[in-house]
Enzyme design. Structure first.
Site, PDB file in Angstrom:
ATOM      1  N   HIS A   1       2.249  -5.881  -5.268  1.00  0.00           N
ATOM      2  CA  HIS A   1       2.115  -4.452  -4.995  1.00  0.00           C
ATOM      3  C   HIS A   1       0.851  -4.185  -4.182  1.00  0.00           C
ATOM      4  CE1 HIS A   1      -0.472  -5.106  -8.509  1.00  0.00           C
ATOM      5  NE2 HIS A   1      -1.172  -4.065  -8.068  1.00  0.00           N
TER       6      HIS A   1
ATOM      7  N   HIS B   1      -4.523  -3.602   0.226  1.00  0.00           N
ATOM      8  CA  HIS B   1      -4.079  -4.991   0.372  1.00  0.00           C
ATOM      9  C   HIS B   1      -3.123  -5.357  -0.743  1.00  0.00           C
ATOM     10  CE1 HIS B   1      -7.466  -5.461  -2.511  1.00  0.00           C
ATOM     11  NE2 HIS B   1      -6.665  -6.380  -3.025  1.00  0.00           N
TER      12      HIS B   1
END
Length: 279
Positions: free
Chosen positions: A222, A134
């Protein structure tokens, strides 16, 4: 006539003049038997009451399983969590909470990840792949159980006006958590940064409303790929260029991770809430 006197010593001394006993002959024993029977009945009733109370004391198992996170003790031994340590101590009623954008990996991604783990291992850095992938849009905060409903409702209201988007990631980077207990290899976003920043600010409004920590001022959005215990930032940075070559030199060209921003999620304890974005 019945007259009673008390002595000066405080002991009772009854003078009983049975001038006219209304009971019939033989009734005295019958009345005593009745009295004894009443006492026995009362004793049996008390015993039954005590037995009922004892059987009601334990909480039914079905109730204990309804709220496992609030009732079951948490094991703090890091050996049960792959060596990972909690950022904050578990306390009953406190729920670790964060908001994120999910990434559902495809076969190509998983093959690339195995190559990266093998290359890092050859350089002396043993990484553990993430169990799920995620992109975080908040820090991990502690939420009280009774805040969950108003917290998620606030998120739902604010996010209802946000539109769907697409972002991509292709550059590897090294991250370490604030406690220096874990180091991560992540793949950083290269497009869609502005949309992600807008979403993070929307989430921050809810965090501020509940007096919780907001997101980083200059976030590096990220997706974490793998991790290891402790602060091995320098060791991992030494081989990150070689790892980047693995990403860039795939058979079909450089690998680009594509994130579909269709909905956000909020995980709090063992509950996950979904917030669809506008089409």
């Amino acid at each position: 006539m019945l007259v009673g006197y008390s002595s000066s010593s405080g002991e009772d001394s009854d003078v009983e003049l049975n001038l006219s006993d209304p009971r019939k002959p033989g009734q005295e024993k019958e009345d005593d038997d009745v009295s004894d029977g009443c006492c026995s009945a009362r004793k049996r009733a008390r015993t039954e009451d005590e037995r009922v109370i004892k059987t009601r004391l334990p909480v039914p198992g079905c109730l204990l399983t309804m709220f496992p996170d609030e009732v079951e003790p948490q094991n703090e031994d890091s050996s049960f969590h792959g060596g990972r340590l909690r950022s904050f101590k578990h306390e009953r009623g406190n729920w670790a909470t964060y908001v994120y954008l999910s990434y559902h990996p495809e076969e190509e991604f998983m093959e690339l990840l195995q190559e990266l783990l093998s290359t890092a291992g050859a350089s002396g850095v043993v990484l553990t792949p993430q169990e799920e992938f995620h992109l975080s849009l908040s820090q991990t905060v502690v939420l009280r159980h009774h805040w969950i409903q108003p917290f998620t409702q606030s998120l739902r209201t604010d996010l209802a006006h946000c539109k769907r988007f697409v972002c991509t990631a292709s550059k590897l980077n090294v991250y370490c958590n604030a406690e220096k207990t874990r180091t991560f290899l992540g793949i950083e976003v290269c497009s869609g940064h502005a949309q992600l920043l807008d979403l993070a600010r929307v989430v921050d409004r809810t965090m501020t409303e509940f007096r919780l920590d907001t997101f980083y001022k200059e976030p590096s959005f990220h997706v974490s790929l793998a991790w290891c215990v402790g602060d091995v930032t320098e060791q991992l940075k030494e081989c990150v260029q070689e790892l980047q070559r693995v990403v860039d030199e795939q058979e079909e060209g450089p690998f680009v991770l594509r994130l579909e921003g269709m909905e956000l999620h909020c995980k709090t304890g063992n509950k996950t809430f979904c917030f669809p974005l506008q089409t």
